[in-house]
Design a protein around this motif. Structure first.
Motif, PDB file in Angstrom:
ATOM      1  N   THR A  61     184.938  28.471 -19.393  1.00 46.11           N
ATOM      2  CA  THR A  61     185.619  29.772 -19.496  1.00 46.11           C
ATOM      3  C   THR A  61     185.249  30.650 -18.308  1.00 46.11           C
ATOM      4  OG1 THR A  61     183.849  30.889 -20.696  1.00 46.11           O
ATOM      5  CG2 THR A  61     185.462  29.647 -22.007  1.00 46.11           C
ATOM      6  N   ARG A  79     191.099  30.153 -28.733  1.00 44.33           N
ATOM      7  CA  ARG A  79     191.949  30.221 -27.549  1.00 44.33           C
ATOM      8  C   ARG A  79     193.145  31.150 -27.727  1.00 44.33           C
ATOM      9  NH1 ARG A  79     192.659  24.713 -27.077  1.00 44.33           N
ATOM     10  NH2 ARG A  79     194.847  25.010 -27.504  1.00 44.33           N
ATOM     11  N   VAL A  86     188.649  35.961 -27.184  1.00 48.15           N
ATOM     12  CA  VAL A  86     189.479  34.876 -26.677  1.00 48.15           C
ATOM     13  C   VAL A  86     188.654  34.062 -25.686  1.00 48.15           C
ATOM     14  CG1 VAL A  86     191.581  34.278 -25.420  1.00 48.15           C
ATOM     15  CG2 VAL A  86     191.578  36.230 -26.991  1.00 48.15           C
ATOM     16  N   GLU A  88     189.073  31.053 -23.156  1.00 49.14           N
ATOM     17  CA  GLU A  88     190.059  30.248 -22.443  1.00 49.14           C
ATOM     18  C   GLU A  88     189.426  28.937 -21.986  1.00 49.14           C
ATOM     19  OE1 GLU A  88     191.609  32.718 -19.358  1.00 49.14           O
ATOM     20  OE2 GLU A  88     192.085  34.322 -20.752  1.00 49.14           O
ATOM     21  N   SER A  89     189.373  27.981 -22.884  1.00 46.06           N
ATOM     22  CA  SER A  89     188.780  26.680 -22.593  1.00 46.06           C
ATOM     23  C   SER A  89     189.540  25.612 -23.369  1.00 46.06           C
ATOM     24  CB  SER A  89     187.309  26.664 -22.996  1.00 46.06           C
ATOM     25  OG  SER A  89     186.792  25.353 -22.966  1.00 46.06           O
ATOM     26  N   THR A  90     189.723  24.468 -22.755  1.00 41.60           N
ATOM     27  CA  THR A  90     190.397  23.372 -23.445  1.00 41.60           C
ATOM     28  C   THR A  90     189.511  22.753 -24.517  1.00 41.60           C
ATOM     29  OG1 THR A  90     189.667  21.827 -21.739  1.00 41.60           O
ATOM     30  CG2 THR A  90     191.853  22.814 -21.467  1.00 41.60           C
TER      31      THR A  90
END
Length: 147
Positions: A61, A79, A86, A88-90
């Motif tokens: 992230t 996500r 929040v 933001e990482s797969t």
């Protein structure tokens, strides 16, 4: 007074009204921006802060290690943009983890995420009470609980 003078006065009046409207819009925008600038980041929604998460390892992230994130009475991590925090990482699910303040304690629960949630390197299968200093891992991101 002839027609040419009347039209000139009418045009000048319309321009003056237009400028007054523009000035009013600018005044309202400045007032709102000042109000937002005075609002603390964590209290922007007006909800009480019950604790903090300190970023230990940001994983994939854009969070910076050492960043402090405020916890509300019910805080969700994931996500999706609808989460309180929040990530933001797969490695993080859309709705990954929920932290709830009840019985004067913070409780962590996994929301059926693919990569799991752990507290102090123990997988969270059911809600777990946490204390300051405990380490929370959500996907590839690690946090420390703080008061």
């Amino acid at each position: 007074m002839d027609l040419a003078h009347f039209l000139l006065i009418l045009r000048l009046g319309l321009v003056a009204i237009l400028y007054l409207v523009v000035l009013q819009v600018v005044a309202v925008a400045r007032r709102d921006m000042r109000r937002l600038a005075r609002t603390p980041v964590g209290g922007a929604r007006g909800r009480p802060v019950v604790g903090h998460l300190i970023v230990i390892d940001s994983g994939s992230t854009p969070l910076l290690p050492g960043s402090r994130l405020d916890l509300e009475a019910v805080t969700t991590l994931g996500r999706a943009p609808t989460n309180s925090i929040v990530l933001e990482s797969t490695f993080v699910s859309t709705e990954h983890t929920r932290i709830v303040f009840r019985d004067r304690s913070l409780w962590v629960e996994d929301l059926g995420s693919r990569n799991g949630t752990s507290v102090n390197q123990q997988p969270v299968a059911q809600p777990v009470a946490v204390r300051p200093g405990d380490v929370l891992q959500v996907g590839d991101v690690r946090f420390k609980f703080a008061v």
